[in-house]
Write a protein that holds these residues in place. Structure first.
Motif, PDB file in Angstrom:
ATOM      1  N   LEU A 152       0.825  -1.203   0.000  1.00 15.14           N
ATOM      2  CA  LEU A 152       0.000   0.000   0.000  1.00 15.14           C
ATOM      3  C   LEU A 152       0.859   1.252   0.000  1.00 15.14           C
ATOM      4  O   LEU A 152       1.990   1.250   0.479  1.00 15.14           O
ATOM      5  CB  LEU A 152      -0.915   0.014   1.236  1.00 15.14           C
ATOM      6  N   ALA A 153       0.296   2.334  -0.537  1.00 20.88           N
ATOM      7  CA  ALA A 153       0.990   3.624  -0.516  1.00 20.88           C
ATOM      8  C   ALA A 153       0.713   4.301   0.820  1.00 20.88           C
ATOM      9  O   ALA A 153      -0.065   5.241   0.917  1.00 20.88           O
ATOM     10  CB  ALA A 153       0.500   4.495  -1.676  1.00 20.88           C
ATOM     11  N   TRP A 154       1.312   3.785   1.882  1.00 21.60           N
ATOM     12  CA  TRP A 154       1.052   4.321   3.224  1.00 21.60           C
ATOM     13  C   TRP A 154       1.439   5.790   3.299  1.00 21.60           C
ATOM     14  O   TRP A 154       2.323   6.262   2.597  1.00 21.60           O
ATOM     15  CB  TRP A 154       1.841   3.542   4.279  1.00 21.60           C
ATOM     16  N   PHE A 155       0.804   6.501   4.183  1.00 20.12           N
ATOM     17  CA  PHE A 155       1.037   7.937   4.326  1.00 20.12           C
ATOM     18  C   PHE A 155       2.446   8.214   4.830  1.00 20.12           C
ATOM     19  O   PHE A 155       2.910   7.609   5.775  1.00 20.12           O
ATOM     20  CB  PHE A 155       0.052   8.541   5.318  1.00 20.12           C
ATOM     21  N   ASP A 156       3.098   9.173   4.202  1.00 19.59           N
ATOM     22  CA  ASP A 156       4.357   9.672   4.737  1.00 19.59           C
ATOM     23  C   ASP A 156       4.198  11.150   5.077  1.00 19.59           C
ATOM     24  O   ASP A 156       5.156  11.886   5.202  1.00 19.59           O
ATOM     25  CB  ASP A 156       5.514   9.465   3.753  1.00 19.59           C
ATOM     26  N   GLN A 197       1.447  13.984   7.454  1.00 22.68           N
ATOM     27  CA  GLN A 197       0.775  13.959   8.746  1.00 22.68           C
ATOM     28  C   GLN A 197      -0.723  13.735   8.659  1.00 22.68           C
ATOM     29  O   GLN A 197      -1.283  12.970   9.435  1.00 22.68           O
ATOM     30  CB  GLN A 197       1.044  15.277   9.494  1.00 22.68           C
ATOM     31  N   TYR A 198      -1.385  14.377   7.718  1.00 20.36           N
ATOM     32  CA  TYR A 198      -2.843  14.402   7.739  1.00 20.36           C
ATOM     33  C   TYR A 198      -3.427  13.402   6.750  1.00 20.36           C
ATOM     34  O   TYR A 198      -3.148  13.434   5.560  1.00 20.36           O
ATOM     35  CB  TYR A 198      -3.355  15.818   7.455  1.00 20.36           C
ATOM     36  N   ALA A 199      -4.271  12.526   7.261  1.00 20.33           N
ATOM     37  CA  ALA A 199      -4.857  11.491   6.435  1.00 20.33           C
ATOM     38  C   ALA A 199      -6.113  11.966   5.725  1.00 20.33           C
ATOM     39  O   ALA A 199      -6.486  11.444   4.692  1.00 20.33           O
ATOM     40  CB  ALA A 199      -5.200  10.276   7.299  1.00 20.33           C
ATOM     41  N   ASP A 200      -6.778  12.963   6.282  1.00 18.17           N
ATOM     42  CA  ASP A 200      -8.041  13.421   5.731  1.00 18.17           C
ATOM     43  C   ASP A 200      -8.336  14.813   6.263  1.00 18.17           C
ATOM     44  O   ASP A 200      -7.597  15.355   7.074  1.00 18.17           O
ATOM     45  CB  ASP A 200      -9.171  12.453   6.110  1.00 18.17           C
ATOM     46  N   ASN A 228      -4.812   8.395  -1.752  1.00 21.46           N
ATOM     47  CA  ASN A 228      -3.502   8.486  -1.105  1.00 21.46           C
ATOM     48  C   ASN A 228      -3.067   7.171  -0.469  1.00 21.46           C
ATOM     49  O   ASN A 228      -1.892   6.799  -0.539  1.00 21.46           O
ATOM     50  CB  ASN A 228      -3.518   9.593  -0.053  1.00 21.46           C
ATOM     51  N   VAL A 229      -3.987   6.465   0.157  1.00 22.57           N
ATOM     52  CA  VAL A 229      -3.625   5.193   0.800  1.00 22.57           C
ATOM     53  C   VAL A 229      -3.217   4.146  -0.232  1.00 22.57           C
ATOM     54  O   VAL A 229      -2.245   3.415  -0.040  1.00 22.57           O
ATOM     55  CB  VAL A 229      -4.796   4.670   1.652  1.00 22.57           C
ATOM     56  N   PHE A 230      -3.961   4.095  -1.332  1.00 21.77           N
ATOM     57  CA  PHE A 230      -3.738   3.018  -2.295  1.00 21.77           C
ATOM     58  C   PHE A 230      -2.959   3.465  -3.535  1.00 21.77           C
ATOM     59  O   PHE A 230      -2.803   2.696  -4.479  1.00 21.77           O
ATOM     60  CB  PHE A 230      -5.085   2.409  -2.701  1.00 21.77           C
ATOM     61  N   GLY A 231      -2.459   4.679  -3.519  1.00 26.09           N
ATOM     62  CA  GLY A 231      -1.634   5.151  -4.625  1.00 26.09           C
ATOM     63  C   GLY A 231      -2.375   5.244  -5.936  1.00 26.09           C
ATOM     64  O   GLY A 231      -1.830   4.929  -7.000  1.00 26.09           O
ATOM     65  N   LEU A 232      -3.625   5.705  -5.901  1.00 25.83           N
ATOM     66  CA  LEU A 232      -4.452   5.807  -7.096  1.00 25.83           C
ATOM     67  C   LEU A 232      -4.583   7.260  -7.543  1.00 25.83           C
ATOM     68  O   LEU A 232      -4.389   8.186  -6.762  1.00 25.83           O
ATOM     69  CB  LEU A 232      -5.848   5.232  -6.819  1.00 25.83           C
ATOM     70  N   LYS A 233      -4.941   7.445  -8.805  1.00 25.90           N
ATOM     71  CA  LYS A 233      -5.230   8.789  -9.288  1.00 25.90           C
ATOM     72  C   LYS A 233      -6.614   9.199  -8.797  1.00 25.90           C
ATOM     73  O   LYS A 233      -7.537   8.389  -8.772  1.00 25.90           O
ATOM     74  CB  LYS A 233      -5.177   8.820 -10.818  1.00 25.90           C
TER      75      LYS A 233
END
Length: 745
Positions: A76-80, A82-85, A227-232
């Motif tokens: 998965l394209a984990w967050f690097d 701070q803010y997830a949403d 962002n989580v799954f690296g999608l457009k």
């Protein structure tokens, strides 16, 4: 035929018939070809690590397709960052299946995917997990020594920290003629909307995703998934037209969304994941909070010392905060103040905004302390509030954009019959019941966020408006249609509003009582721009006599543009479309708060709550026999849906004061009443005479519509009003919510 304005009319919800007949389709009801079902397994320990997780037995069942754990989850394209949403507090967002670490009790540790929901749920019970347990802390009161100031981040824009100390609070308090102080506590509360959390993810052949999710923000979930799954972003569409209650629980993407998307991408087929009722207790909650107050007044009742401190729970991985103590000095200005707010990190999931977050917590302490002070001064509680009334927000030195709180007090007291109250405690009786009157003040900040809206004059001369905003059951669809209709002078029947789709023009999350002001202003801006486009098209028609006229010289009404001086000189929308070669006319516009102008003012909705309780003198059972809320919230677009919002808040206020709590066993670090049988909320038999009065309030500053929002203001004042009424009835001051009958025995 002339069309009358829609704004201000009490109209039924446009989607009401669809909902009551079952035709409205919710997130867990969308079909999908070869749809499979996911069920989440949760940890049974509070803190530690997974030593081993055995899924063989579950996988051996016919019809079980896959079991995902931290060992076999896809990359998965984990967050690097701070803010997830949009609603994420400072810290690191929780990542399901990231590793073997257990951060809190009930943490999701596996997803079973099967051909039926029932099979997936059963297979989840067959997963064998060995844990290595670690020591944990879940008790707020036992860990107050670890309290610290929260980290600052983007959240401070919506949740500002306490104001800096002013004057010498301690000296002023000690020298006060009358003093009141208290320690207030409320435990954990959990969201329990009727609709369970569900996500149906449809995997398209080209890798695109169509996601039906229970959410308060389609764009927010689109951002999260991409962002989580690296999608457009363009390959992720989130749809949520109907939401069966949310109250803050859908502000952040919940983990069923993550699991549904993960499985759909991996299996390349539609996957539905639904959380059952007990899993509603595994994410987000109103945090337990301890408050301390010290209020001092002079001989006239004027407040001269204010101290308000709060200590609230947060998780180990995020600094969740609320605005709890800031309201004190806004409502009751003093030249000597000390406001403190600290958080205590514990081994729990991050708290989450729950209707009137912080405001409903702080109002209990503020309003009950004011009530206590009124008895110390021998001044009527209502009179004490009028003595301390101010048109200036002394905490910032700014005037209010509008403030009709005084009328809330006066009109509410008159309608409720406050003058019939006997001042002495335990002095009013009805048979074997002690009768008490209580009142309290409510306040909620008025906000507006950026938003876009598209307005289209369709080929048949009707108006179609689009926005990505959801409707969480508050009447958004109806109200936005009213606003749009008035912009072009159309009847409601000639306007359609499309919403709840991330592909539509940007809208923020729906919450904080800012949706009408935010999206409504965008619709107003788009409607205004469309009027200008339509008029230019009318001027461009060959032979038009309006070429040298201004748009101010015409009126839009009934699907026509007419000359103000001669209403018979008119051209219809259909004629304008025909002259435009049958093509629609459209515009998309952004609405922004008028930042410079608004910085000069404090913007808030106000209310006053008046409550009567009966307390059984022998059993201590409390019954709210009647309650009245007067509200000043600017322009009311639809009094019927607005009244419904206030009534909902009032009922929640009764629940908060007398019913609602999540019980934690701190030896296990686990919530014990994870069901609706033991998580008590009011039923019809608990509710009696409830009344709502809207006080007229005009505000030309707050936004283009003059609206303030009513989602939260109906809740904040009711719980302390009940507590104050209980004191008046019994002479006992109960500072812990909910108030249990045994406290009165």
């Amino acid at each position: 035929m002339s069309v009358q304005p829609s704004i201000g009319k009490s109209l039924n919800r446009l989607e009401g018939h669809l909902k009551v007949t079952g035709a409205a389709r919710y997130a867990g009801e969308y079909p999908g070809e070869n749809l499979v079902y996911g069920y989440i397994a949760n940890s049974t320990i509070t803190k530690g690590k997974i030593k081993s997780i055995n899924t063989k037995t579950a996988l051996s069942l016919k019809g079980v397709i896959e079991v995902f754990t931290h060992k076999n989850r896809p990359s998965l394209a984990w967050f690097d960052f701070q803010y997830a949403d949009m609603d994420a507090p400072p810290g690191a967002a929780f990542k399901p299946l990231a590793d073997a670490e257990i951060k809190y009790n009930g943490q999701p540790i596996a997803l079973v995917v099967a051909e039926t929901f029932e099979l997936a749920r059963y297979a989840a019970t067959l997963i064998n997990v060995e844990y290595e347990e670690d020591t944990f802390e879940t008790n707020l009161i036992d860990n107050l020594d670890k309290a610290r100031s929260p980290k600052l981040g983007l959240a401070t824009f919506l949740k500002p920290p306490p104001t800096k100390p002013v004057g010498n609070y301690q000296k002023a308090y000690e020298e006060s003629y009358a003093k009141a102080s208290g320690e207030f506590y409320h435990g954990t509360e959990h969201h329990n909307p009727l609709e369970l959390f569900a996500t149906t993810t449809i995997y398209e052949k080209d890798g695109k995703l169509t996601i039906y999710d229970k959410t308060q923000g389609t764009v927010n979930c689109q951002i999260y998934v991409a962002n989580v799954f690296g999608l457009k972003y363009k390959n992720v569409q989130v749809i949520s037209p109907y939401v069966g209650g949310a109250f803050g629980s859908g502000l952040r993407p919940q983990f069923q969304l993550f699991f549904s998307v993960m499985a759909a991408l991996e299996l390349k087929r539609p996957v539905r994941v639904t959380l059952d009722r007990h899993q509603m207790f595994t994410f987000g909650h109103r945090p337990p909070t301890l408050q301390r107050t010290h209020f001092g007044a002079d001989t006239t009742g004027k407040i001269q010392a204010l101290h308000h401190a709060a200590y609230a729970e947060t998780s180990r991985f995020e600094d969740y905060t609320e605005v709890v103590v800031n309201w004190s000095n806004v409502l009751y200005p003093s030249k000597n103040t000390l406001m403190e707010y600290k958080i205590v990190p514990l081994d729990v999931f991050s708290p989450l905004d729950m209707r009137a977050p912080g405001g409903s917590t702080g109002s209990h302490a503020i309003e009950s302390t004011m009530d206590e002070l009124s008895y110390a001064l021998n001044i009527d509680p209502l009179e004490l509030r009028l003595i301390n009334y101010s048109e200036i927000d002394e905490s910032t030195g700014r005037p209010f954009s509008s403030k009709e709180l005084r009328q809330c007090y006066l009109q509410g007291a008159e309608k409720f019959g406050w003058s019939k109250r006997s001042p002495q405690t335990r002095s009013m009786k009805r048979g074997n019941k002690l009768v008490g009157y209580g009142m309290a003040t409510g306040i909620w900040e008025t906000m507006q966020l950026p938003a876009r809206a598209e307005a289209q004059l369709t080929k048949d001369g009707k108006l179609h408006v689009l926005s990505a905003i959801t409707d969480i059951g508050t009447g958004t669809l109806t109200v936005m249609t009213q606003i749009a209709a008035d912009e072009l002078g159309l009847s409601m029947e000639d306007v359609s509003f499309s919403y709840g789709d991330s592909k539509m023009p940007f809208a923020p999350i729906q919450g904080g009582s800012f949706t009408v002001s935010t999206v409504g202003s965008a619709i107003k801006a788009a409607g205004s721009a469309l009027r200008h486009k339509i008029y230019k098209k009318a001027q461009a028609i060959k032979g038009s006599a309006w070429k040298n006229l201004k748009i101010e010289d015409v009126v839009f009404n009934g699907g026509c543009v007419s000359l103000k001086k001669n209403l018979s000189d008119t051209i219809s929308f259909r004629e304008i479309i025909a002259a435009n070669k049958g093509r629609m006319i459209k515009t998309t516009n952004l609405s922004l708060p008028k930042s410079f102008k608004l910085k000069k003012y404090t913007r808030a909705a106000h209310s006053a709550a008046f409550v009567e309780v009966e307390v059984d003198e022998e059993l201590g059972v409390i019954n709210v026999t009647r309650a009245l809320t007067t509200v000043a919230a600017g322009r009311i677009i639809n009094p019927k849906t607005a009244r419904s919002q206030i009534l909902g808040g009032m009922i929640w206020g009764i629940s908060k004061a007398l019913r609602e709590e999540t019980i934690t066993d701190h030896e296990m670090g686990k919530y014990m009443n994870q069901n609706l049988a033991e998580y008590h909320i009011p039923v019809h038999a608990d509710l009696h005479e409830l009344e709502v009065v809207f006080v007229e309030e005009k505000d030309d500053i707050v936004n283009e519509l003059g609206t303030k929002g009513v989602g939260e203001i109906g809740l904040v004042a009711i719980p302390p009003a009940i507590a104050n009424a209980v004191f008046h009835a019994t002479g006992k001051r109960i500072n812990q919510f909910p108030i249990h009958f045994d406290s009165l025995l």
